[in-house]
Design an enzyme around this catalytic site. Structure first.
Site, short mmCIF file in Angstrom:
data_model
loop_
_atom_site.label_atom_id
_atom_site.label_comp_id
_atom_site.label_asym_id
_atom_site.label_seq_id
_atom_site.Cartn_x
_atom_site.Cartn_y
_atom_site.Cartn_z
N HIS A 14 34.62 41.72 32.80
CA HIS A 14 36.33 41.54 33.37
C HIS A 14 36.12 42.57 34.64
CE1 HIS A 14 40.76 41.81 32.73
NE2 HIS A 14 40.58 42.54 34.06
N HIS A 16 37.83 42.98 38.65
CA HIS A 16 38.60 42.76 40.09
C HIS A 16 37.62 43.00 41.23
CE1 HIS A 16 42.25 42.08 37.75
NE2 HIS A 16 41.61 42.94 36.99
N LYS A 99 42.11 32.67 32.94
CA LYS A 99 42.74 33.73 32.62
C LYS A 99 44.32 33.61 32.39
CE LYS A 99 43.52 38.40 32.21
NZ LYS A 99 43.04 39.24 32.94
N HIS A 136 45.40 38.50 28.94
CA HIS A 136 45.91 39.76 29.22
C HIS A 136 47.07 40.01 28.18
CE1 HIS A 136 47.23 43.30 31.78
NE2 HIS A 136 48.49 43.29 30.69
N HIS A 174 40.36 43.90 28.06
CA HIS A 174 40.64 45.23 28.11
C HIS A 174 41.73 45.73 26.86
CE1 HIS A 174 44.24 43.64 30.16
NE2 HIS A 174 43.50 43.51 31.13
N LEU A 219 46.95 49.04 33.69
CA LEU A 219 47.60 48.47 32.92
C LEU A 219 46.47 47.61 31.91
CD1 LEU A 219 50.77 46.92 34.39
CD2 LEU A 219 50.71 48.64 32.80
N ASP A 247 37.22 46.22 33.98
CA ASP A 247 38.60 46.15 34.54
C ASP A 247 38.83 46.97 35.85
OD1 ASP A 247 41.16 45.03 35.07
OD2 ASP A 247 42.09 46.58 33.59
C1 NCD Z 1 44.65 44.57 37.35
C2 NCD Z 1 44.83 44.60 39.25
O1 NCD Z 1 45.06 45.62 39.86
O2 NCD Z 1 44.33 43.69 39.53
N1 NCD Z 1 45.21 46.29 37.27
C3 NCD Z 1 45.26 46.86 36.19
O3 NCD Z 1 45.73 47.76 35.85
N2 NCD Z 1 44.28 46.44 35.18
C4 NCD Z 1 45.29 43.72 36.88
C5 NCD Z 1 44.90 43.59 35.31
O4 NCD Z 1 43.84 43.40 35.03
O5 NCD Z 1 46.01 44.04 34.61
ZN ZN Z 2 41.85 43.41 35.04
#
Ligand code: NCD
Ligand code: ZN
Length: 344
Positions: A14, A16, A99, A136, A174, A219, A247
Site C-alpha cells: 500500500h 502513494h 481501490k 479504505h 491500513h 487517516l 501507506d
Molecule cells: C493518503 C493520501 O495522502 O493519499 N493519506 C493518508 O492519510 N493515509 C490517503 C489514504 O490512504 O487514506
Molecule cells: Zn493510503
C-alpha cells in the site's frame, strides 16, 4: 541481541507515489527497499482507466534509479461510474486490484464510491476475474466520532460486503484498531489486512506531544495505545492474513504545517527500518520476513522476490527533508535517530 537481519526483499502492499517531479524522490526511496509496491490510484484526477494506469506505470518505471529493480503493481480507483467492462481490460493488462474509497473518507477521495450498491456489478466482475478489492475502511458519517469510524465501518459495510461477495479477495487497508485486527483474524482466507509502520510505533499521543504535530496526522488517524498493541500482536503473530503496507503518503511540508493540514505520513525513506524497529521492540524480529516479504505475495498469488536485504542495528539520522518537485517534503522521524539501517 541480534545485530543484523537478512530477509527476502520485501514488498510494500500500500503506497502513494504521487506523480510528476515527486516520483524522483518517492520511487527512489521505495525501490531502494522494496521489490514491488501496490501503487494507490488517488491522483488528481484519479486513475480510473486501464490506459491511465499503464501510463502512470510507465512514468513510475522511468523514475526507478539505474541499478534497482522495482515493479509497480497498478490499481484502479473505484467510482460510482466505473464500467464493468473495464475490469476485463484491467485484468488483461496486469492490473491487480481496485481501490475502494468511501467518498470523502480521505485525501483525494471525492470521486469515491457513494453507495456500495452502485458498484455491485463491478465487484461481481472483480470476484470472477480475481482482482483484489482494497478497502479504505472508514465510514464517512460525520455523526460518527473520527476515532470510531473504522470499527463502525466493519459493522455497517465490511460484514454486509463479505456476505454479498464471499469469494472476493479483500484487503482491509491500513488497519488501526483492535476491532479490525480481530475481524480480519477471525475471517476466512479471502480477507487480509495491511498495517503501517507508524501505526505499529505510535499511538494518538504522538499527535499532541508538546504541541500539535501535523507530521503524525494520517487517516485512519492514530488510535489509543491498546489498539497499537493489538496491531503489534497481529503483525508479529505469524498469521498470513497480515502484511506490510506502509501507506507512505507524501504531501508538501507547507500543506501539512497548515491550518487545515493534509492527512498522510511519509515513511518510504525509512520504511523497512521502522518496521524492524517495531518488530524488535516486540521481540519478534524472526516474524518480520513473513510479514514483510512472504504473506503479501501469497495473498496476491505471486512468488516472493528472489533477492534479499540486510538490516543492521546501527543508529543513523534520518534527513530533515527531501525535494518534492518544487516543494519540500518532511518525512516522519525527520532529523531523528533510527536504530535500524538498511545495508547498502
Ligand atoms: C493518503 C493520501 O495522502 O493519499 N493519506 C493518508 O492519510 N493515509 C490517503 C489514504 O490512504 O487514506
Ligand atoms: Zn493510503
Amino acid at each position: 541481541m541480534t545485530g543484523a537481519l537478512t530477509i527476502r526483499r520485501p514488498d510494500d502492499w500500500h503506497l502513494h507515489l504521487r506523480d510528476g517531479a515527486a516520483l524522483a524522490t518517492t520511487v527512489a526511496h521505495s525501490a531502494a527497499r522494496f521489490g514491488r509496491a501496490i501503487v494507490m490510484p488517488n491522483l488528481r484526477p484519479p486513475v480510473t482507466t486501464t490506459a491511465q494506469a499503464l501510463d502512470y506505470k510507465a512514468r513510475i518505471l522511468a523514475a526507478v534509479p539505474p541499478g534497482l529493480a522495482f515493479e509497480p503493481l497498478m490499481t484502479l480507483y473505484l467510482t460510482d461510474n466505473l464500467p464493468v467492462a473495464e475490469i476485463a481490460r484491467a485484468k488483461a493488462a496486469g492490473i491487480v486490484a481496485c481501490k475502494l474509497y468511501p467518498a470523502g473518507a480521505t485525501t483525494n477521495s471525492d470521486a469515491g464510491v457513494t453507495d456500495l450498491r452502485k458498484v455491485e456489478p463491478v465487484l461481481e466482475a472483480m470476484q470472477r476475474a480475481g482482482l483484489r478489492l482494497l478497502v479504505h475502511g472508514e465510514v464517512t458519517d460525520p455523526a460518527v466520532d473520527i476515532f470510531d469510524r473504522e470499527a463502525v465501518f466493519i459493522e455497517r459495510q465490511m460484514i454486509p460486503l463479505r456476505q454479498r461477495f464471499p469469494e472476493l479477495k479483500i484487503v482491509f487497508e491500513h488497519i488501526t484498531t483492535r476491532e479490525a485486527a480481530q475481524y480480519v483474524a477471525g475471517s476466512d482466507a479471502h480477507t487480509a489486512a495491511t498495517i503501517t509502520a507508524h501505526h505499529l510505533l505510535y499511538n494518538r499521543n504522538a499527535l499532541f506531544t508538546g504541541g500539535l504535530r501535523p507530521h503524525y496526522y494520517c487517516l485512519p488517524v492514530l488510535k489509543r495505545e491498546a489498539h497499537r498493541q493489538a496491531l503489534v500482536h497481529a503483525a508479529t503473530g505469524g498469521s498470513p492474513k497480515f502484511f506490510l503496507g506502509t501507506d507512505s503518503a507524501p504531501h508538501p511540508a507547507q500543506l501539512k504545517e497548515h491550518a487545515s493540514g493534509c492527512a498522510g505520513c511519509y515513511t518510504a525513506h525509512a520504511a523497512i527500518e521502522m518496521y524492524a524497529e517495531a518488530f524488535d521492540a516486540a521481540g519478534a524480529l524472526d516474524k518480520l520476513e513473513g510479514f514483510a516479504s512472504l504473506h503479501g505475495p501469497a495473498f496476491y498469488g505471486l512468488a516472493p522476490n528472489a533477492g534479499s536485504i540486510t538490516l543492521r542495528r546501527e543508529p543513523w539520522t534520518a534527513p530533515g527533508h527531501f525535494a518534492f518537485g518544487d516543494a519540500e517534503l518532511k518525512p516522519l522521524r525527520a532529523g531523528e535517530t533510527l536504530p535500524w539501517r538498511i545495508a547498502e
